[in-house]
Design a protein around this motif. Sequence first.
Motif, PDB file in Angstrom:
ATOM      1  N   ALA A  92       0.829  -1.208   0.000  1.00  0.00           N
ATOM      2  CA  ALA A  92       0.000   0.000   0.000  1.00  0.00           C
ATOM      3  C   ALA A  92       0.862   1.256   0.000  1.00  0.00           C
ATOM      4  N   GLN A  93       1.955   1.249   0.764  1.00  0.00           N
ATOM      5  CA  GLN A  93       2.859   2.400   0.791  1.00  0.00           C
ATOM      6  C   GLN A  93       3.494   2.631  -0.575  1.00  0.00           C
ATOM      7  N   VAL A  94       3.940   1.542  -1.208  1.00  0.00           N
ATOM      8  CA  VAL A  94       4.593   1.663  -2.517  1.00  0.00           C
ATOM      9  C   VAL A  94       3.609   2.173  -3.561  1.00  0.00           C
ATOM     10  N   VAL A  95       2.410   1.606  -3.585  1.00  0.00           N
ATOM     11  CA  VAL A  95       1.412   2.019  -4.571  1.00  0.00           C
ATOM     12  C   VAL A  95       1.026   3.482  -4.356  1.00  0.00           C
ATOM     13  N   THR A  96       0.862   3.878  -3.101  1.00  0.00           N
ATOM     14  CA  THR A  96       0.515   5.266  -2.802  1.00  0.00           C
ATOM     15  C   THR A  96       1.617   6.219  -3.256  1.00  0.00           C
ATOM     16  N   ALA A  97       2.867   5.853  -2.988  1.00  0.00           N
ATOM     17  CA  ALA A  97       3.987   6.699  -3.408  1.00  0.00           C
ATOM     18  C   ALA A  97       4.054   6.816  -4.927  1.00  0.00           C
ATOM     19  N   ASN A  98       3.805   5.704  -5.626  1.00  0.00           N
ATOM     20  CA  ASN A  98       3.845   5.734  -7.087  1.00  0.00           C
ATOM     21  C   ASN A  98       2.722   6.594  -7.668  1.00  0.00           C
ATOM     22  N   THR A  99       1.523   6.449  -7.133  1.00  0.00           N
ATOM     23  CA  THR A  99       0.419   7.265  -7.647  1.00  0.00           C
ATOM     24  C   THR A  99       0.655   8.737  -7.365  1.00  0.00           C
ATOM     25  N   ARG A 100       1.262   9.035  -6.224  1.00  0.00           N
ATOM     26  CA  ARG A 100       1.585  10.432  -5.916  1.00  0.00           C
ATOM     27  C   ARG A 100       2.581  10.985  -6.932  1.00  0.00           C
ATOM     28  N   GLY A 101       3.496  10.129  -7.391  1.00  0.00           N
ATOM     29  CA  GLY A 101       4.446  10.558  -8.409  1.00  0.00           C
ATOM     30  C   GLY A 101       3.775  10.930  -9.715  1.00  0.00           C
ATOM     31  N   PHE A 102       2.627  10.306 -10.002  1.00  0.00           N
ATOM     32  CA  PHE A 102       1.885  10.645 -11.219  1.00  0.00           C
ATOM     33  C   PHE A 102       1.023  11.893 -11.037  1.00  0.00           C
ATOM     34  N   THR A 103       0.431  12.046  -9.866  1.00  0.00           N
ATOM     35  CA  THR A 103      -0.534  13.137  -9.678  1.00  0.00           C
ATOM     36  C   THR A 103       0.084  14.391  -9.082  1.00  0.00           C
ATOM     37  N   ALA A 104       1.142  14.246  -8.304  1.00  0.00           N
ATOM     38  CA  ALA A 104       1.808  15.399  -7.682  1.00  0.00           C
ATOM     39  C   ALA A 104       3.310  15.193  -7.724  1.00  0.00           C
ATOM     40  N   GLY A 113       5.214  13.016 -14.136  1.00  0.00           N
ATOM     41  CA  GLY A 113       3.817  12.758 -13.831  1.00  0.00           C
ATOM     42  C   GLY A 113       2.930  12.688 -15.060  1.00  0.00           C
ATOM     43  N   LEU A 114       1.614  12.626 -14.811  1.00  0.00           N
ATOM     44  CA  LEU A 114       0.661  12.541 -15.908  1.00  0.00           C
ATOM     45  C   LEU A 114       0.679  13.793 -16.775  1.00  0.00           C
ATOM     46  N   THR A 115       0.841  14.942 -16.141  1.00  0.00           N
ATOM     47  CA  THR A 115       0.910  16.193 -16.902  1.00  0.00           C
ATOM     48  C   THR A 115       2.112  16.200 -17.831  1.00  0.00           C
ATOM     49  N   GLY A 116       3.258  15.725 -17.327  1.00  0.00           N
ATOM     50  CA  GLY A 116       4.454  15.660 -18.156  1.00  0.00           C
ATOM     51  C   GLY A 116       4.301  14.687 -19.301  1.00  0.00           C
ATOM     52  N   LEU A 117       3.670  13.523 -19.041  1.00  0.00           N
ATOM     53  CA  LEU A 117       3.440  12.546 -20.101  1.00  0.00           C
ATOM     54  C   LEU A 117       2.582  13.146 -21.212  1.00  0.00           C
ATOM     55  N   GLU A 118       1.499  13.824 -20.809  1.00  0.00           N
ATOM     56  CA  GLU A 118       0.612  14.426 -21.797  1.00  0.00           C
ATOM     57  C   GLU A 118       1.326  15.523 -22.587  1.00  0.00           C
ATOM     58  N   SER A 119       2.125  16.341 -21.899  1.00  0.00           N
ATOM     59  CA  SER A 119       2.851  17.417 -22.579  1.00  0.00           C
ATOM     60  C   SER A 119       3.857  16.850 -23.574  1.00  0.00           C
ATOM     61  N   TRP A 120       4.561  15.805 -23.159  1.00  0.00           N
ATOM     62  CA  TRP A 120       5.576  15.220 -24.038  1.00  0.00           C
ATOM     63  C   TRP A 120       4.944  14.584 -25.268  1.00  0.00           C
ATOM     64  N   VAL A 214      -3.178   8.568 -22.596  1.00  0.00           N
ATOM     65  CA  VAL A 214      -3.174   9.427 -21.414  1.00  0.00           C
ATOM     66  C   VAL A 214      -4.434   9.203 -20.584  1.00  0.00           C
ATOM     67  N   ALA A 215      -5.591   9.077 -21.251  1.00  0.00           N
ATOM     68  CA  ALA A 215      -6.838   8.838 -20.524  1.00  0.00           C
ATOM     69  C   ALA A 215      -6.773   7.518 -19.756  1.00  0.00           C
ATOM     70  N   ASP A 216      -6.220   6.486 -20.370  1.00  0.00           N
ATOM     71  CA  ASP A 216      -6.096   5.191 -19.689  1.00  0.00           C
ATOM     72  C   ASP A 216      -5.096   5.254 -18.546  1.00  0.00           C
TER      73      ASP A 216
END
Length: 233
Positions: A92-104, A113-120, A214-216
């Motif tokens: 749970a800690q690992v998954v939470t840290a990874n999702t935080r890396g995508f969203t913040a 993160g997701l914003t960077g992926l979409e921009s690239w 990106v949506a997926d």
Amino acid sequence: MPIRPAFGDVHAAHLMVVWGFDDEAREVYLLESTPPQYTGPVGLEDFMRARASVNESRPHTRDYFFADSSIRGRWIDVTMGEFPVVDREWVAQVVTANTRGFTAPGTGPGWAGLTGLESWLTRVCERAANVDEAGTALAELYTVGWAAQAATALHGDFLREVGNRFGCDALVYAGRSVDRLASQWTPLRILGAHGSAGGQSVAEQLWERSLRFVADHRNAVRQLESAATALLR
């Protein structure tokens, strides 16, 4: 390497594990995980010749992605540390840290993160529509996607395994969504590898696939956030 099915034809650098030597037989024992997988001996002379290959450019018969990129006898030394206990709390800690890396993803150049992926991906699509930049942009997509696809597939396998181990359906479903992302890298990378002559049609395909990709990603992250919570119930 003579153990490869395309020996003498395709030439590319990839990673294999050397786990032993036989000095008398002049053989190297290795694990070649790229399909078809091989574990066993290879002649020392063949092995050393492959490691020192100059990988020269032959424009009419060679894939240009690998031309003039010599292997130079490189290796990686790996030391295994103590692995953590894989329990529900740790996952749970690992998954939470990874999702935080995508969203913040925090401060940085703006490509995380997701914003960077979409921009690239947006930038790659824009450049792919420009005849002067298409080749460079698509080669970049092919190269970057290589490591990203491998990491995504590995994470999908891990999530499904621990989800089944702990009876957490939410984590299993999230793992399937991550595995889907790994599969979606394939057409993107194929367009990157072979699409530079396709012009506008390739750019249009990239736009469509990138939007779905990106949506997926966003959907997979939402599933992972829910799965991390479900693990601790």
